[in-house]
Enzyme design. Structure first.
Site, PDB file in Angstrom:
ATOM      1  N   ASP A  13       0.839  -1.229  -0.160  1.00  0.00           N
ATOM      2  CA  ASP A  13       0.167   0.019   0.035  1.00  0.00           C
ATOM      3  C   ASP A  13       1.021   1.461  -0.174  1.00  0.00           C
ATOM      4  O   ASP A  13       0.207   2.388   0.495  1.00  0.00           O
ATOM      5  CB  ASP A  13      -1.038  -0.034   1.105  1.00  0.00           C
ATOM      6  CG  ASP A  13      -1.982  -1.012   1.299  1.00  0.00           C
ATOM      7  OD1 ASP A  13      -2.289  -1.777   0.090  1.00  0.00           O
ATOM      8  OD2 ASP A  13      -2.317  -1.797   2.312  1.00  0.00           O
ATOM      9  N   LYS A  16       1.645   2.182  -5.059  1.00  0.00           N
ATOM     10  CA  LYS A  16       2.420   1.594  -6.433  1.00  0.00           C
ATOM     11  C   LYS A  16       1.541   1.645  -7.390  1.00  0.00           C
ATOM     12  O   LYS A  16       1.880   1.948  -8.652  1.00  0.00           O
ATOM     13  CB  LYS A  16       2.706  -0.126  -5.957  1.00  0.00           C
ATOM     14  CG  LYS A  16       3.477  -0.290  -5.077  1.00  0.00           C
ATOM     15  CD  LYS A  16       3.602  -1.902  -4.607  1.00  0.00           C
ATOM     16  CE  LYS A  16       2.400  -2.467  -4.059  1.00  0.00           C
ATOM     17  NZ  LYS A  16       2.084  -2.279  -2.812  1.00  0.00           N
ATOM     18  N   GLY A  40      -4.631  -4.581  -3.769  1.00  0.00           N
ATOM     19  CA  GLY A  40      -5.592  -3.274  -4.127  1.00  0.00           C
ATOM     20  C   GLY A  40      -4.664  -1.993  -4.338  1.00  0.00           C
ATOM     21  O   GLY A  40      -4.145  -1.411  -3.850  1.00  0.00           O
ATOM     22  N   HIS A  41      -4.573  -1.911  -5.733  1.00  0.00           N
ATOM     23  CA  HIS A  41      -4.048  -0.779  -6.380  1.00  0.00           C
ATOM     24  C   HIS A  41      -4.785   0.314  -6.696  1.00  0.00           C
ATOM     25  O   HIS A  41      -5.638   0.246  -7.688  1.00  0.00           O
ATOM     26  CB  HIS A  41      -2.869  -1.198  -7.626  1.00  0.00           C
ATOM     27  CG  HIS A  41      -1.926  -2.227  -6.910  1.00  0.00           C
ATOM     28  ND1 HIS A  41      -1.088  -2.791  -7.765  1.00  0.00           N
ATOM     29  CD2 HIS A  41      -1.538  -2.629  -5.710  1.00  0.00           C
ATOM     30  CE1 HIS A  41      -0.125  -3.764  -7.402  1.00  0.00           C
ATOM     31  NE2 HIS A  41      -0.671  -3.654  -5.988  1.00  0.00           N
TER      32      HIS A  41
HETATM   33  P1  GDP Z   1      -0.751   0.203  -3.645  1.00  0.00           P
HETATM   34  O1  GDP Z   1      -1.316  -0.859  -3.027  1.00  0.00           O
HETATM   35  O2  GDP Z   1       0.910   0.488  -3.084  1.00  0.00           O
HETATM   36  O3  GDP Z   1      -1.129   0.646  -4.954  1.00  0.00           O
HETATM   37  O4  GDP Z   1      -1.432   1.443  -2.629  1.00  0.00           O
HETATM   38  P2  GDP Z   1      -3.053   1.544  -2.459  1.00  0.00           P
HETATM   39  O5  GDP Z   1      -3.665   2.138  -3.371  1.00  0.00           O
HETATM   40  O6  GDP Z   1      -3.463   0.376  -1.716  1.00  0.00           O
HETATM   41  O7  GDP Z   1      -2.792   2.625  -1.075  1.00  0.00           O
HETATM   42  C1  GDP Z   1      -2.391   4.058  -1.419  1.00  0.00           C
HETATM   43  C2  GDP Z   1      -3.492   4.947  -1.193  1.00  0.00           C
HETATM   44  O8  GDP Z   1      -2.949   6.339  -1.006  1.00  0.00           O
HETATM   45  C3  GDP Z   1      -4.619   4.909  -2.328  1.00  0.00           C
HETATM   46  O9  GDP Z   1      -5.900   5.332  -1.610  1.00  0.00           O
HETATM   47  C4  GDP Z   1      -3.907   6.074  -3.133  1.00  0.00           C
HETATM   48  O10 GDP Z   1      -5.071   6.749  -3.914  1.00  0.00           O
HETATM   49  C5  GDP Z   1      -3.472   7.082  -1.977  1.00  0.00           C
HETATM   50  N1  GDP Z   1      -2.047   7.753  -2.404  1.00  0.00           N
HETATM   51  C6  GDP Z   1      -1.202   7.553  -3.235  1.00  0.00           C
HETATM   52  N2  GDP Z   1      -0.286   8.563  -3.362  1.00  0.00           N
HETATM   53  C7  GDP Z   1      -0.626   9.391  -2.498  1.00  0.00           C
HETATM   54  C8  GDP Z   1      -0.286  10.892  -2.322  1.00  0.00           C
HETATM   55  O11 GDP Z   1       0.974  11.204  -2.654  1.00  0.00           O
HETATM   56  N3  GDP Z   1      -0.829  11.482  -1.422  1.00  0.00           N
HETATM   57  C9  GDP Z   1      -2.035  11.053  -0.930  1.00  0.00           C
HETATM   58  N4  GDP Z   1      -2.614  11.863   0.275  1.00  0.00           N
HETATM   59  N5  GDP Z   1      -2.774   9.816  -1.089  1.00  0.00           N
HETATM   60  C10 GDP Z   1      -2.036   9.267  -1.891  1.00  0.00           C
HETATM   61  P1  IMO Z   2      -1.067  -4.285  -2.193  1.00  0.00           P
HETATM   62  O1  IMO Z   2      -0.649  -4.737  -3.553  1.00  0.00           O
HETATM   63  C1  IMO Z   2      -0.945  -4.506   2.276  1.00  0.00           C
HETATM   64  C2  IMO Z   2      -1.014  -8.576   3.754  1.00  0.00           C
HETATM   65  C3  IMO Z   2      -2.273  -9.137   4.663  1.00  0.00           C
HETATM   66  C4  IMO Z   2      -1.724 -10.166   5.439  1.00  0.00           C
HETATM   67  C5  IMO Z   2      -0.496 -10.777   4.738  1.00  0.00           C
HETATM   68  C6  IMO Z   2      -0.776 -11.967   4.152  1.00  0.00           C
HETATM   69  O2  IMO Z   2      -2.339  -3.564  -2.254  1.00  0.00           O
HETATM   70  O3  IMO Z   2       0.287  -3.468  -1.538  1.00  0.00           O
HETATM   71  P2  IMO Z   2      -2.429 -12.722   2.015  1.00  0.00           P
HETATM   72  O4  IMO Z   2      -3.854 -12.506   1.759  1.00  0.00           O
HETATM   73  O5  IMO Z   2      -1.495 -12.085   1.092  1.00  0.00           O
HETATM   74  O6  IMO Z   2      -2.178 -14.163   2.317  1.00  0.00           O
HETATM   75  O7  IMO Z   2      -2.189 -11.981   3.434  1.00  0.00           O
HETATM   76  O8  IMO Z   2      -0.029  -9.768   3.571  1.00  0.00           O
HETATM   77  N1  IMO Z   2      -1.345  -8.145   2.484  1.00  0.00           N
HETATM   78  C7  IMO Z   2      -1.230  -7.099   2.002  1.00  0.00           C
HETATM   79  N2  IMO Z   2      -1.056  -5.768   2.859  1.00  0.00           N
HETATM   80  N3  IMO Z   2      -1.188  -4.275   0.761  1.00  0.00           N
HETATM   81  C8  IMO Z   2      -1.364  -5.504   0.064  1.00  0.00           C
HETATM   82  O9  IMO Z   2      -1.393  -5.394  -1.236  1.00  0.00           O
HETATM   83  C9  IMO Z   2      -1.399  -6.912   0.663  1.00  0.00           C
HETATM   84  N4  IMO Z   2      -1.463  -7.865   0.342  1.00  0.00           N
HETATM   85  C10 IMO Z   2      -1.394  -8.966   1.277  1.00  0.00           C
HETATM   86  O10 IMO Z   2      -3.142  -8.278   5.029  1.00  0.00           O
HETATM   87  O11 IMO Z   2      -0.916  -9.328   6.376  1.00  0.00           O
HETATM   88 MG    MG Z   3      -2.940  -1.537  -1.967  1.00  0.00          MG
END
Ligand code: GDP
Ligand code: IMO
Ligand code: MG
Length: 429
Positions: A13, A16, A40-41
């Site tokens: 999270d 990416k 969840g991207h």
């Molecule tokens: P990922 O799994 O690495 O793709 O990250 P996620 O999408 O799960 O979580 C990142 C969250 O931060 C999402 O809600 C993005 O929309 C948000 N986000 C990404 N970059 C920024 C930033 O620079 N500032 C803020 N406030 N939110 C951001």
């Molecule tokens: P993105 O790509 C954050 C965590 C789960 C748990 C552990 C194992 O959005 O960064 P799993 O279901 O993979 O067997 O769970 O990994 N986890 C994540 N945490 N971002 C994710 O993906 C994750 N995918 C799995 O919360 O701790």
């Molecule tokens: Mg994510």
């Protein structure tokens, strides 16, 4: 032409999705290399939010071809739902998405086993996403998995499914005291996937190697992050695949000599979802509510994320195990209102200073962070587009990250939207 890995440096999270989306503007191909619908991207375009689970974050750039590599475990139900959702927003997926014939499938029993294992023993709970990821990778390594290519041969598919469902039903009944699955129902459901997924299936390793030979620009998108890696993460509180740089080559079928850059996506602070140690976690500080400021709730499960300070021990470890060429530092704006910001520069364990990331969980659990405190900038950064225009203290904070990790920063993200980004041209801040 270049091949760039974009991967997470912390516990996932990191943002990416946003970074892959903006970089894919100049890429011909974006390929996901591991994980599954546990990811969840998030990509935000002019205020509209897209959450991608299996499809690479390049799909929102109409000219980019997207690949789901052999290292990904695919839940066909989740995949078809995601394709339908994206197409409902007017974005073409057919003809732009290729799925490796070698990728493994997530079956309904994988999800049941994942959830049953998590509920049976509270002490062993990992806090998984419940998407069947662990059990699917277990079957892959146990040579029992069902692959995309098996969808093309109905008879083999039926035989494999019968064998697997029988074996899993026994585990579900005898170990978890749960009802088993109906063989016929699953066979009927899965043979149907054959027609729906067939147009996307390809030998994606050959496709990518030809693209490299033709000089095309390629991004390899990681899911999760370094500390969730099954080898290098906080084992056993990890996922079941290899999000680290090394996993990218085996996850798409290209050789290490073909990779030019590794962009490490790293938040300006730290978060984690699920169980496991987290040295810089902030507990109940009325002055620092990063969860609220950063809207830190899981994009896949909606669970609140645990939040803490930036950890340079982790950042250095990520540089080491991934061979990071430069960082993309995200969510700088989340720190805009804070008076003081801390960076963990080492750990203390039994009175001793540690600067390398411990492999033993009980040591990590008892590590006390050694902090340096930086003054906040107390000014908005979301509107800033050039590094020079950032508040002085924001520049000092970024400079500290660069110096502590001896790694350049190439991108700074100051908001969730595509445009809310600063690109650093010169290699030195
Ligand atoms: P990922 O799994 O690495 O793709 O990250 P996620 O999408 O799960 O979580 C990142 C969250 O931060 C999402 O809600 C993005 O929309 C948000 N986000 C990404 N970059 C920024 C930033 O620079 N500032 C803020 N406030 N939110 C951001
Ligand atoms: P993105 O790509 C954050 C965590 C789960 C748990 C552990 C194992 O959005 O960064 P799993 O279901 O993979 O067997 O769970 O990994 N986890 C994540 N945490 N971002 C994710 O993906 C994750 N995918 C799995 O919360 O701790
Ligand atoms: Mg994510």
């Amino acid at each position: 032409m270049s091949v760039t890995i974009v991967m997470g440096c912390q516990w996932g999270d990191e943002g990416k999705g946003k970074i892959v989306d903006i970089l894919s503007d100049k890429a011909d191909i974006v390929a996901r290399y591991q994980g599954g619908a546990n990811a969840g991207h998030t990509v935000v375009i002019s205020g509209e939010k897209f959450i991608l689970h299996l499809i690479p974050s390049g799909i929102l750039n109409q000219n980019t071809i997207c690949v789901i590599g052999n290292g990904v475990v695919i839940d066909p139900v989740a995949l078809l739902e995601e394709i339908a959702l994206i197409e409902s927003k007017g974005i073409k997926v057919r003809g732009r998405l290729l799925i490796s014939h070698r990728a493994h499938l997530i079956m309904p029993y994988h999800k049941l086993l994942d959830q049953a294992k998590e509920t049976k023993d509270a002490e062993q709970k990992i806090g998984t996403t419940g998407r069947g990821i662990g059990p699917a990778y277990v079957d892959k390594v146990d040579r029992m998995g069902i692959r995309i290519v098996d969808l093309l041969d109905r008879e083999t598919l039926k035989t494999k499914l019968c064998r697997n469902i029988e074996a899993k039903n026994e585990i579900l009944n005898k170990i978890y005291e749960k009802d088993g699955l109906n063989v016929e129902g699953i066979i009927n459901e899965y043979v149907e996937f054959d027609q729906k997924i067939d147009p996307y299936i390809k030998d994606t390793s050959t496709f990518l190697n030809e693209a490299i030979r033709d000089g095309r620009d390629i991004l390899l998108e990681g899911a999760q992050g370094t500390l969730l890696d099954v080898d290098f993460g906080t084992y056993p509180y990890v996922t079941s695949s290899s999000p680290t740089g090394g996993g990218a080559c085996s996850g798409v079928g290209i050789g290490p000599t073909k990779v030019d850059n590794v962009t490490g996506v790293i938040k300006a602070y730290t978060t984690r979802v699920g169980m496991g140690p987290f040295p810089t976690e902030i507990h109940d500080d009325a002055n620092v509510n990063l969860r609220e400021l950063g809207d830190e709730f899981g994009a896949t499960t909606g669970r609140p994320r645990r939040c803490g300070w930036f950890d340079a021990v982790i950042a250095n470890y990520a540089v080491q195990v991934n061979g990071i060429s430069s960082f993309a530092v995200t969510k700088m704006d989340v720190l805009d209102t804070l008076k003081e910001i801390k960076i963990c520069v080492a750990y203390k364990h039994n009175g001793k200073k540690i600067t390398s990331f411990p492999s033993q969980l009980h040591i990590l659990e008892n590590c006390e962070p050694v902090y340096e405190t930086y003054p906040g900038w107390e000014a908005p950064t979301t509107g800033v587009r050039h590094y020079e225009d950032l508040p002085v203290n924001a520049k000092k904070y970024l400079e500290a990250i660069r110096t502590l990790t001896n790694t350049d920063i190439s991108i700074i993200s100051v908001g969730s939207d595509r445009d809310e980004t600063i690109f650093i041209k010169s290699r030195n801040l």
